[in-house]
Design a protein around this motif. Sequence first.
Motif, PDB file in Angstrom:
ATOM      1  N   PHE A   1       0.847  -1.188   0.000  1.00 30.40           N
ATOM      2  CA  PHE A   1       0.000   0.000   0.000  1.00 30.40           C
ATOM      3  C   PHE A   1       0.882   1.238   0.000  1.00 30.40           C
ATOM      4  O   PHE A   1       2.041   1.184   0.422  1.00 30.40           O
ATOM      5  N   ASN A   2       0.325   2.351  -0.446  1.00 33.05           N
ATOM      6  CA  ASN A   2       1.012   3.613  -0.267  1.00 33.05           C
ATOM      7  C   ASN A   2       1.053   3.966   1.211  1.00 33.05           C
ATOM      8  O   ASN A   2       0.166   3.573   1.980  1.00 33.05           O
ATOM      9  N   ASP A   3       2.066   4.702   1.622  1.00 27.21           N
ATOM     10  CA  ASP A   3       2.244   5.091   3.030  1.00 27.21           C
ATOM     11  C   ASP A   3       2.271   3.869   3.945  1.00 27.21           C
ATOM     12  O   ASP A   3       1.686   3.869   5.029  1.00 27.21           O
ATOM     13  N   SER A   4       2.942   2.831   3.516  1.00 29.07           N
ATOM     14  CA  SER A   4       3.027   1.603   4.317  1.00 29.07           C
ATOM     15  C   SER A   4       4.478   1.179   4.464  1.00 29.07           C
ATOM     16  O   SER A   4       5.358   1.597   3.704  1.00 29.07           O
ATOM     17  N   ARG A   5       4.728   0.316   5.455  1.00 29.70           N
ATOM     18  CA  ARG A   5       6.059  -0.269   5.658  1.00 29.70           C
ATOM     19  C   ARG A   5       5.887  -1.758   5.926  1.00 29.70           C
ATOM     20  O   ARG A   5       5.189  -2.158   6.837  1.00 29.70           O
ATOM     21  N   PHE A   6       6.550  -2.557   5.121  1.00 33.37           N
ATOM     22  CA  PHE A   6       6.486  -4.016   5.209  1.00 33.37           C
ATOM     23  C   PHE A   6       7.723  -4.513   5.950  1.00 33.37           C
ATOM     24  O   PHE A   6       8.821  -3.972   5.796  1.00 33.37           O
TER      25      PHE A   6
ATOM     26  N   ARG B   1       2.444  -2.183   8.239  1.00 35.25           N
ATOM     27  CA  ARG B   1       1.686  -1.109   8.852  1.00 35.25           C
ATOM     28  C   ARG B   1       1.507   0.004   7.836  1.00 35.25           C
ATOM     29  O   ARG B   1       2.378   0.241   7.001  1.00 35.25           O
ATOM     30  N   PHE B   2       0.356   0.664   7.898  1.00 36.33           N
ATOM     31  CA  PHE B   2       0.104   1.726   6.932  1.00 36.33           C
ATOM     32  C   PHE B   2      -0.682   2.846   7.590  1.00 36.33           C
ATOM     33  O   PHE B   2      -1.426   2.640   8.556  1.00 36.33           O
ATOM     34  N   LEU B   3      -0.509   4.038   7.040  1.00 32.15           N
ATOM     35  CA  LEU B   3      -1.174   5.222   7.565  1.00 32.15           C
ATOM     36  C   LEU B   3      -2.515   5.407   6.874  1.00 32.15           C
ATOM     37  O   LEU B   3      -2.589   5.480   5.641  1.00 32.15           O
ATOM     38  N   VAL B   4      -3.580   5.484   7.675  1.00 30.57           N
ATOM     39  CA  VAL B   4      -4.896   5.823   7.140  1.00 30.57           C
ATOM     40  C   VAL B   4      -4.968   7.329   6.928  1.00 30.57           C
ATOM     41  O   VAL B   4      -5.447   7.821   5.906  1.00 30.57           O
TER      42      VAL B   4
ATOM     43  N   LYS C   1      -2.913  11.181   8.945  1.00 32.17           N
ATOM     44  CA  LYS C   1      -1.766  11.590   9.758  1.00 32.17           C
ATOM     45  C   LYS C   1      -1.906  11.217  11.231  1.00 32.17           C
ATOM     46  O   LYS C   1      -0.917  11.172  11.963  1.00 32.17           O
ATOM     47  N   ASN C   2      -3.120  10.926  11.673  1.00 38.14           N
ATOM     48  CA  ASN C   2      -3.351  10.597  13.081  1.00 38.14           C
ATOM     49  C   ASN C   2      -3.671   9.127  13.322  1.00 38.14           C
ATOM     50  O   ASN C   2      -3.790   8.711  14.473  1.00 38.14           O
ATOM     51  N   LEU C   3      -3.837   8.334  12.277  1.00 38.53           N
ATOM     52  CA  LEU C   3      -4.284   6.947  12.441  1.00 38.53           C
ATOM     53  C   LEU C   3      -3.378   5.999  11.670  1.00 38.53           C
ATOM     54  O   LEU C   3      -3.205   6.138  10.451  1.00 38.53           O
ATOM     55  N   MET C   4      -2.799   5.028  12.387  1.00 38.80           N
ATOM     56  CA  MET C   4      -1.956   4.002  11.792  1.00 38.80           C
ATOM     57  C   MET C   4      -2.511   2.624  12.140  1.00 38.80           C
ATOM     58  O   MET C   4      -2.949   2.393  13.267  1.00 38.80           O
ATOM     59  N   VAL C   5      -2.515   1.705  11.170  1.00 38.43           N
ATOM     60  CA  VAL C   5      -2.986   0.333  11.372  1.00 38.43           C
ATOM     61  C   VAL C   5      -1.803  -0.615  11.219  1.00 38.43           C
ATOM     62  O   VAL C   5      -0.999  -0.481  10.284  1.00 38.43           O
ATOM     63  N   PHE C   6      -1.698  -1.572  12.141  1.00 39.08           N
ATOM     64  CA  PHE C   6      -0.607  -2.548  12.140  1.00 39.08           C
ATOM     65  C   PHE C   6      -1.203  -3.950  12.101  1.00 39.08           C
ATOM     66  O   PHE C   6      -2.140  -4.263  12.843  1.00 39.08           O
ATOM     67  N   VAL C   7      -0.670  -4.813  11.233  1.00 37.02           N
ATOM     68  CA  VAL C   7      -1.086  -6.209  11.192  1.00 37.02           C
ATOM     69  C   VAL C   7       0.156  -7.074  11.039  1.00 37.02           C
ATOM     70  O   VAL C   7       1.080  -6.726  10.296  1.00 37.02           O
TER      71      VAL C   7
END
Length: 286
Positions: free
Chosen positions: A180-185, A233-236, A238-244
């Motif tokens: 995804f964009n704005d994500s880190r694997f 993890r990716f940014l929804v 600037k204030n919300l990040m989701v991690f799986v």
Amino acid sequence: MNQLLSKLCAFIFLFTLMISAYANQGGALSVDTTAGKPVWEVGVFAAAFRGPIYPAAADYQNKFLPVPFVIYRGEKIRIGDESLIKAIAVEKERFKLDVSLGAAFNADSDDSKIREGMPDLDFMFEIGPEASFLLQDNKVSETWLNLQARSVFSTDFSEVHHRGYVFQPEVSYKRENLLFNDSRFYFSVSPTFASAKTHQYFYDVEQQYVNAERSFYQSSGGYLGTKVSVANRFLVNKNLMVFVGTQLGFWQGAENSASDLFQEKITYAFALGVKWTMLQSSEHIN
């Protein structure tokens, strides 16, 4: 009242350490990690976990964890930013010296058929030095060799017990915007070796706990197993990040596989988390 407050503070600290240990698996690349970020952030991290109650266990448990967080990005010290506390003075372009963290939830032995009647497993945390060497680097990905040595502790929040030591070399790969964009694997492989005292906490069966399903057993130190971790993890916004993330444990060839408490050669764990930043500084890192 003071004792209750002390236990609450210890509880929050331990779970903050646990979140740091898990969230660090999706950590940012070391290149330009702070540019454009606020100097400090305050918010809430909520996560759900499923995993075995101890290494090579057949029984699993589910946990849900909401905790507050504070992040500070100073020139020399960073708190809560990819690690619990980090001293920037010892970080170089291709080498980092940091604090290595590990943690595990408690477990009720009566919820496990093989451990029924035995003492419960307390919350566990690990802390120690980590030396990291950059093996591969380009604009979107990095590969690191992390040499981690940690001291292991267990606690029921009334007292703390030392449970030996672990040595965990790890090869980790991080890549930006893979799925995804704005994500880190993140991907890692980490064999683990532990002292006898650590193995004993999981696999010893004392004479008083021997029954038809559990024979007397005394553990020795050595190879514990290998963990393979995958996370994103990716940014929804600037204030919300989701991690799986998910983790496979491969326990074949472990030193104490002869214990009756050693049940499975392969286990899995899963984590899903949300980081919500509620307040942040107006000042940002240049």
